[in-house]
Design a protein around this motif. Structure first.
Motif, PDB file in Angstrom:
ATOM      1  N   ASP A  13     -25.632 -12.081 -16.650  1.00  0.00           N
ATOM      2  CA  ASP A  13     -25.209 -10.454 -16.642  1.00  0.00           C
ATOM      3  C   ASP A  13     -26.579  -9.852 -17.185  1.00  0.00           C
ATOM      4  OD1 ASP A  13     -24.299  -7.930 -17.275  1.00  0.00           O
ATOM      5  OD2 ASP A  13     -22.893  -8.472 -18.961  1.00  0.00           O
ATOM      6  N   PHE A  14     -27.093  -8.987 -16.082  1.00  0.00           N
ATOM      7  CA  PHE A  14     -28.734  -8.969 -16.255  1.00  0.00           C
ATOM      8  C   PHE A  14     -28.988  -7.723 -17.133  1.00  0.00           C
ATOM      9  CE2 PHE A  14     -32.759  -8.093 -15.145  1.00  0.00           C
ATOM     10  CZ  PHE A  14     -33.557  -9.400 -14.705  1.00  0.00           C
ATOM     11  N   CYS A  15     -28.043  -6.796 -17.114  1.00  0.00           N
ATOM     12  CA  CYS A  15     -28.102  -5.615 -17.936  1.00  0.00           C
ATOM     13  C   CYS A  15     -27.073  -5.506 -18.875  1.00  0.00           C
ATOM     14  CB  CYS A  15     -28.322  -4.455 -17.113  1.00  0.00           C
ATOM     15  SG  CYS A  15     -29.489  -4.615 -15.941  1.00  0.00           S
TER      16      CYS A  15
ATOM     17  N   ARG B 241     -22.304 -21.488 -18.574  1.00  0.00           N
ATOM     18  CA  ARG B 241     -23.171 -20.809 -19.320  1.00  0.00           C
ATOM     19  C   ARG B 241     -23.403 -19.404 -18.808  1.00  0.00           C
ATOM     20  NH1 ARG B 241     -26.567 -23.543 -22.960  1.00  0.00           N
ATOM     21  NH2 ARG B 241     -28.567 -22.543 -23.296  1.00  0.00           N
ATOM     22  N   LEU B 242     -23.265 -18.500 -19.757  1.00  0.00           N
ATOM     23  CA  LEU B 242     -23.369 -17.024 -19.327  1.00  0.00           C
ATOM     24  C   LEU B 242     -24.613 -16.325 -20.302  1.00  0.00           C
ATOM     25  CD1 LEU B 242     -22.537 -14.240 -18.062  1.00  0.00           C
ATOM     26  CD2 LEU B 242     -20.743 -14.322 -19.841  1.00  0.00           C
ATOM     27  N   TYR B 243     -25.723 -16.226 -19.619  1.00  0.00           N
ATOM     28  CA  TYR B 243     -26.927 -15.468 -20.070  1.00  0.00           C
ATOM     29  C   TYR B 243     -26.450 -13.802 -20.105  1.00  0.00           C
ATOM     30  CZ  TYR B 243     -29.529 -19.749 -19.596  1.00  0.00           C
ATOM     31  OH  TYR B 243     -29.806 -21.080 -19.766  1.00  0.00           O
TER      32      TYR B 243
ATOM     33  N   ARG C 155     -23.961 -16.889  -9.931  1.00  0.00           N
ATOM     34  CA  ARG C 155     -23.390 -15.580  -9.715  1.00  0.00           C
ATOM     35  C   ARG C 155     -24.283 -14.334 -10.901  1.00  0.00           C
ATOM     36  NH1 ARG C 155     -18.112 -15.704  -7.283  1.00  0.00           N
ATOM     37  NH2 ARG C 155     -17.786 -18.188  -7.550  1.00  0.00           N
ATOM     38  N   VAL C 156     -24.923 -13.441 -10.349  1.00  0.00           N
ATOM     39  CA  VAL C 156     -25.700 -12.386 -11.102  1.00  0.00           C
ATOM     40  C   VAL C 156     -25.063 -11.036 -11.074  1.00  0.00           C
ATOM     41  CG1 VAL C 156     -27.759 -11.338 -11.388  1.00  0.00           C
ATOM     42  CG2 VAL C 156     -27.861 -13.601 -10.619  1.00  0.00           C
ATOM     43  N   LEU C 157     -24.789 -10.368 -12.188  1.00  0.00           N
ATOM     44  CA  LEU C 157     -24.422  -9.015 -11.984  1.00  0.00           C
ATOM     45  C   LEU C 157     -25.368  -8.115 -12.560  1.00  0.00           C
ATOM     46  CD1 LEU C 157     -22.345  -6.723 -12.163  1.00  0.00           C
ATOM     47  CD2 LEU C 157     -21.697  -7.329 -14.763  1.00  0.00           C
TER      48      LEU C 157
ATOM     49  N   SER D 231     -35.684  -8.283  -8.709  1.00  0.00           N
ATOM     50  CA  SER D 231     -35.906  -9.428  -9.598  1.00  0.00           C
ATOM     51  C   SER D 231     -34.640 -10.157  -9.997  1.00  0.00           C
ATOM     52  CB  SER D 231     -36.444  -8.624 -10.888  1.00  0.00           C
ATOM     53  OG  SER D 231     -37.802  -9.163 -11.141  1.00  0.00           O
ATOM     54  N   ALA D 232     -33.707  -9.611 -10.144  1.00  0.00           N
ATOM     55  CA  ALA D 232     -32.567 -10.299 -10.470  1.00  0.00           C
ATOM     56  C   ALA D 232     -32.089 -11.365  -9.355  1.00  0.00           C
ATOM     57  CB  ALA D 232     -31.266  -9.411 -10.799  1.00  0.00           C
TER      58      ALA D 232
END
Ligand SMILES: C[S@@+](CC[C@H](N)C(=O)[O-])C[C@H]1O[C@@H](n2cnc3c(N)ncnc32)[C@H](O)[C@@H]1O
Length: 422
Positions: free
Chosen positions: A225-227, A246-248, A294-296, A335-336
């Motif tokens: 979760d990038f932001c 794992r959730l960053y 997956r990237v949000l 970037s994400a």
């Protein structure tokens, strides 16, 4: 507090908020911290007054061209909620006469800006998008937002949560679109409601819930979760992962990430790793390149889809701030995207209503990244058991999520999805 003192304090707070050097909620919160003796009713009156003046600024300023006393006092009088007799007991005779005259202004005497209460640049941009729907949109943006909750599936199911909330005396209904959503009537205080205190439900707008559903994170995956901010969507994603994998949770604001901690404790999640990053090109991100499922990207934006909650944004944003946000959004998204492994899913989202921060950013990203294949949002929402999925989408084949307060009863949200080609 005596009505006269309460009106004086309201006028002072309106003046402080109308400097627009800080977000209105921060100014109001600081005032409450510095005046701890204020009771709940006084706090509600002060904040309702300020928010009414922000919402209906153009109309109130037009009315305040006549009358006496400072401009801030006149705006506070116009925004003061509740019983008119209570308010009038704080007014001078000329003020009472002026207030009665204001109440007699007929609908047909208002010019368009006094009805929509939007700066002209924003009114124009919205009219260009929604055409005849503009009046309904402007009216919806002047309403306060409902209080929505998301059910934490780690702890309960929606039916059981609805029953628990009703048991606690709240008026609760299932939301129309999100299968996890509950809408409450009024603005009850939740801190002492057992279902909230024990993490069975969390506050989250229905539209925001749909964004987490779009990501569709699964058990055991590596997700970013990038932001992440204070983690509204992080919590929903972590629960969807059933507290595994794992959730960053990245954010450039360590302060915002701090707000995630008490929510994490309530939620029962232990798969979330908050990381304060320096910027979107931080070394720690590079180390994860190509490894994430997956990237949000819930990008920083003008927030103009949330005017029901934060009406000050319409006066704090300008075409220049929007252009700066759009450039940052493009940089963050680029970037994400590097994080994704082949086959991975990228979701770009904002709570803005403007094309410049939404379709334009998504299209520029798509053109520069032929290795990312667009995925239609409508089909993904259907797969996530979202009711009326197609009605929530725009663009060819339901390409984008496009939520509007006047059509869907949610904040304004946008989302686009891509799959990284194998
Ligand atoms: C729309 S908010 C996120 C809200 C959050 N996802 C939620 O659901 O509560 C955008 C966030 O982006 C963060 N931000 C700003 N610039 C950033 C950057 N360059 N990289 C990562 N995060 C950034 C802001 O601090 C802010 O918390």
């Amino acid at each position: 507090m005596h009505p006269k003192a309460l009106l004086d304090e309201s006028a002072a707070l309106v003046e402080a908020v109308f400097r627009f050097d800080h977000p209105a909620d921060a100014v109001v919160a600081r005032h409450f911290r510095e005046n701890r003796s204020l009771g709940p009713r006084e706090r509600a009156t002060l904040s309702d007054t300020v928010y009414a003046a922000l919402r209906e600024r153009l109309k109130f300023e037009w009315l305040a061209r006549s009358g006496s006393g400072s401009k801030w006092r006149r705006l506070a009088i116009l925004g003061f909620p509740g019983d008119r007799d209570f308010l009038k007991s704080a007014l001078s005779e000329p003020e009472k006469v002026w207030l009665d005259a204001c109440a007699k202004v007929r609908e047909d005497e208002w010019l368009a800006p006094h009805r929509h209460n939007l700066p002209e640049w924003l009114a124009e941009a919205l009219r260009a998008q929604v055409g005849e729907g503009f009046d309904a949109l402007a009216a919806a943006l002047l309403e306060p937002a409902p209080l929505d909750l998301r059910v934490n599936l780690l702890k309960t199911k929606r039916e059981a949560a609805l029953a628990a909330l009703r048991e606690a005396g709240l008026k609760a209904e299932a939301t129309p679109h999100s299968p996890l959503g509950i809408r409450l009537q009024g603005k009850p205080t939740l801190a002492k409601v057992p279902a909230f205190a024990n993490g069975e439900v969390e506050v989250q707008d229905e539209g925001s819930q749909l964004l987490a559903l779009l990501l569709d994170a699964r058990r055991g995956e590596m997700v970013v979760d990038f932001c992440a901010g204070a983690g509204g969507k992080t919590l929903a994603i972590g629960a969807a992962m059933r507290n595994s994998g794992r959730l960053y949770a990245f954010d450039t604001s360590a302060h915002r990430l701090d707000g995630l901690k008490p929510r994490l404790a309530r939620s029962g999640l232990s798969n979330v790793h908050p990381v304060a990053i320096a910027h979107e090109r931080d070394e720690r991100i590079k180390r994860l390149a190509g490894k994430i499922d997956r990237v949000l990207v819930d990008a920083p934006c003008s927030g103009l889809g949330t005017l029901r909650r934060s009406p000050d944004l319409k006066w704090r944003q300008t075409p220049q701030t929007v252009a700066a946000q759009a450039a940052l959004q493009q940089a963050i998204l680029t970037s994400a995207a590097r994080l994704l492994k082949p086959g991975g899913r990228l979701v770009y989202a904002t709570c803005s209503l403007l094309v410049d921060e939404n379709e334009a950013v998504a299209e520029a990203f798509g053109q520069a990244h032929p290795d990312f294949e667009p995925e239609a949002v409508a089909g993904l929402l259907q797969a996530a058991k979202v009711s009326g999925a197609e009605s929530l989408c725009a663009g060819e084949g339901g390409r984008f999520l496009r939520l509007w307060p006047h059509r869907h009863g949610t904040d304004g949200f946008f989302a686009a999805v891509w799959r990284k080609k194998a």
